[in-house]
Write a protein that holds these residues in place. Structure first.
Motif, PDB file in Angstrom:
ATOM      1  N   GLY A  79     -18.058  35.358   2.258  1.00  0.00           N
ATOM      2  CA  GLY A  79     -19.376  35.098   2.839  1.00  0.00           C
ATOM      3  C   GLY A  79     -19.322  34.351   4.161  1.00  0.00           C
ATOM      4  O   GLY A  79     -18.285  33.796   4.541  1.00  0.00           O
ATOM      5  N   PRO A  80     -20.473  34.301   4.862  1.00  0.00           N
ATOM      6  CA  PRO A  80     -20.512  33.775   6.227  1.00  0.00           C
ATOM      7  C   PRO A  80     -20.251  32.276   6.350  1.00  0.00           C
ATOM      8  O   PRO A  80     -19.665  31.839   7.342  1.00  0.00           O
ATOM      9  CB  PRO A  80     -21.928  34.120   6.718  1.00  0.00           C
ATOM     10  N   THR A  81     -20.677  31.474   5.376  1.00  0.00           N
ATOM     11  CA  THR A  81     -20.502  30.020   5.507  1.00  0.00           C
ATOM     12  C   THR A  81     -19.036  29.628   5.431  1.00  0.00           C
ATOM     13  O   THR A  81     -18.535  28.884   6.294  1.00  0.00           O
ATOM     14  CB  THR A  81     -21.310  29.266   4.430  1.00  0.00           C
ATOM     15  N   VAL A  82     -18.325  30.144   4.419  1.00  0.00           N
ATOM     16  CA  VAL A  82     -16.900  29.831   4.277  1.00  0.00           C
ATOM     17  C   VAL A  82     -16.148  30.326   5.511  1.00  0.00           C
ATOM     18  O   VAL A  82     -15.323  29.597   6.080  1.00  0.00           O
ATOM     19  CB  VAL A  82     -16.323  30.472   2.990  1.00  0.00           C
TER      20      VAL A  82
ATOM     21  N   GLU B 287     -18.299  25.474  -0.995  1.00  0.00           N
ATOM     22  CA  GLU B 287     -17.898  26.196   0.224  1.00  0.00           C
ATOM     23  C   GLU B 287     -16.923  25.381   1.071  1.00  0.00           C
ATOM     24  O   GLU B 287     -16.036  25.944   1.727  1.00  0.00           O
ATOM     25  CB  GLU B 287     -19.140  26.625   1.011  1.00  0.00           C
ATOM     26  N   VAL B 288     -17.055  24.064   1.040  1.00  0.00           N
ATOM     27  CA  VAL B 288     -16.087  23.198   1.728  1.00  0.00           C
ATOM     28  C   VAL B 288     -14.726  23.287   1.029  1.00  0.00           C
ATOM     29  O   VAL B 288     -13.679  23.399   1.684  1.00  0.00           O
ATOM     30  CB  VAL B 288     -16.582  21.734   1.778  1.00  0.00           C
ATOM     31  N   LEU B 289     -14.739  23.259  -0.303  1.00  0.00           N
ATOM     32  CA  LEU B 289     -13.481  23.344  -1.053  1.00  0.00           C
ATOM     33  C   LEU B 289     -12.813  24.703  -0.835  1.00  0.00           C
ATOM     34  O   LEU B 289     -11.591  24.792  -0.672  1.00  0.00           O
ATOM     35  CB  LEU B 289     -13.727  23.088  -2.552  1.00  0.00           C
ATOM     36  N   GLN B 290     -13.603  25.762  -0.781  1.00  0.00           N
ATOM     37  CA  GLN B 290     -13.047  27.096  -0.499  1.00  0.00           C
ATOM     38  C   GLN B 290     -12.466  27.159   0.912  1.00  0.00           C
ATOM     39  O   GLN B 290     -11.373  27.699   1.116  1.00  0.00           O
ATOM     40  CB  GLN B 290     -14.135  28.169  -0.630  1.00  0.00           C
ATOM     41  N   ALA B 291     -13.212  26.619   1.876  1.00  0.00           N
ATOM     42  CA  ALA B 291     -12.728  26.631   3.264  1.00  0.00           C
ATOM     43  C   ALA B 291     -11.424  25.841   3.371  1.00  0.00           C
ATOM     44  O   ALA B 291     -10.521  26.218   4.124  1.00  0.00           O
ATOM     45  CB  ALA B 291     -13.790  26.067   4.208  1.00  0.00           C
ATOM     46  N   ALA B 292     -11.312  24.742   2.613  1.00  0.00           N
ATOM     47  CA  ALA B 292     -10.069  23.963   2.614  1.00  0.00           C
ATOM     48  C   ALA B 292      -8.909  24.821   2.107  1.00  0.00           C
ATOM     49  O   ALA B 292      -7.825  24.828   2.688  1.00  0.00           O
ATOM     50  CB  ALA B 292     -10.225  22.709   1.759  1.00  0.00           C
ATOM     51  N   LEU B 293      -9.137  25.561   1.038  1.00  0.00           N
ATOM     52  CA  LEU B 293      -8.081  26.422   0.474  1.00  0.00           C
ATOM     53  C   LEU B 293      -7.668  27.518   1.453  1.00  0.00           C
ATOM     54  O   LEU B 293      -6.514  27.942   1.474  1.00  0.00           O
ATOM     55  CB  LEU B 293      -8.572  27.056  -0.837  1.00  0.00           C
TER      56      LEU B 293
ATOM     57  N   GLN C  37     -19.337  20.081   7.539  1.00  0.00           N
ATOM     58  CA  GLN C  37     -18.404  20.738   6.603  1.00  0.00           C
ATOM     59  C   GLN C  37     -17.019  20.913   7.226  1.00  0.00           C
ATOM     60  O   GLN C  37     -15.995  20.670   6.576  1.00  0.00           O
ATOM     61  CB  GLN C  37     -18.966  22.100   6.172  1.00  0.00           C
ATOM     62  N   ALA C  38     -16.980  21.329   8.483  1.00  0.00           N
ATOM     63  CA  ALA C  38     -15.694  21.517   9.157  1.00  0.00           C
ATOM     64  C   ALA C  38     -14.996  20.175   9.386  1.00  0.00           C
ATOM     65  O   ALA C  38     -13.767  20.075   9.262  1.00  0.00           O
ATOM     66  CB  ALA C  38     -15.893  22.238  10.489  1.00  0.00           C
ATOM     67  N   LYS C  39     -15.767  19.132   9.695  1.00  0.00           N
ATOM     68  CA  LYS C  39     -15.180  17.801   9.882  1.00  0.00           C
ATOM     69  C   LYS C  39     -14.497  17.317   8.607  1.00  0.00           C
ATOM     70  O   LYS C  39     -13.431  16.695   8.653  1.00  0.00           O
ATOM     71  CB  LYS C  39     -16.257  16.796  10.310  1.00  0.00           C
TER      72      LYS C  39
END
Ligand SMILES: Nc1nc2c(ncn2[C@@H]2O[C@H](COP(=O)(O)OP(=O)(O)O)[C@@H](OP(=O)(O)OP(=O)(O)O)[C@H]2O)c(=O)[nH]1
Ligand SMILES: [Mn+2]
Length: 179
Positions: A79-82, A53-59, A114-116
């Motif tokens: 989904g909600p986390t990303v 989910e961190v890698l997806q959020a980065a993308l 995760q955001a950091k």
């Protein structure tokens, strides 16, 4: 194919379509998608991050800030986390630039782990990009100011990922910037 691979390919494709008309500010006008892909790569290959989910959020991290993508769209597709991680790293573009910059420094320590991670990798990519070449229209002073501001943001992200922080520390040292 593993489902993780499938999820990553879906995410890369979504980001590429969203950023399809956007270019970086370098003289070659590099496709913008190189940046989010590079940020995700820093997290996996240099930060040792395997949290999908961190890698997806980065993308996806610049899709809401820079394209027509909405938070609702991210939430329904990924989904909600990303969606939440992307939201945490998204600036409010209705605010004046100076205010946005100030808020990044102020909010950094209060972001989720995760955001950091995404923030650290985003800044690392952009600082390396500044060392590679100067964006069109930027003076050397503006480049140096970006390093100084980035160091203030990174200061608020300490204790998140030793490896990425060590690499960033070295970049600041080379510029004579305190962190
Ligand atoms: N170094 C570099 N940056 C480029 C280039 N092309 C586009 N950018 C983007 O420009 C932003 C930094 O420029 P600024 O002038 O500080 O910000 P602005 O885009 O909001 O005006 C970064 O946005 P961001 O990723 O949202 O990060 P942030 O710095 O706003 O947090 C970075 O990704 C380039 O060729 N080199
Ligand atoms: Mn970015």
């Amino acid at each position: 194919m593993s489902s993780l691979t499938s999820v990553l390919l879906e995410t890369i494709n979504f980001a590429a379509e969203k950023h399809r008309n956007q270019r970086r500010k370098d003289p070659d006008a590099t496709p913008y998608i190189n940046h989010p892909i590079g940020v995700a790569r820093i997290l996996s290959h240099e930060g040792g991050i395997t949290d999908i989910e961190v890698l997806q959020a980065a993308l996806l991290h610049d899709t809401v800030e820079d394209t027509d993508t909405t938070m609702d769209e991210l939430e329904s597709v990924f989904g909600p986390t990303v969606a939440r991680i992307v939201q945490e790293v998204t600036d409010d573009k209705t605010l004046p630039k100076e205010e946005r910059k100030r808020l990044q420094v102020e909010h950094a320590p209060h972001r989720s782990h995760q955001a950091k991670l995404v923030k650290l990798a985003d800044k690392l990519y952009n600082l390396r990009d500044l060392n590679r070449c100067t964006p069109t229209g930027w003076t050397a002073e503006r480049v140096q100011e970006y390093f100084v501001w980035a160091s203030q943001v990174i200061k608020g992200l300490r204790g998140t990922n030793a490896k990425l922080e060590e690499i960033l520390q070295q970049l600041f040292l080379e510029r004579g910037v305190e962190m």
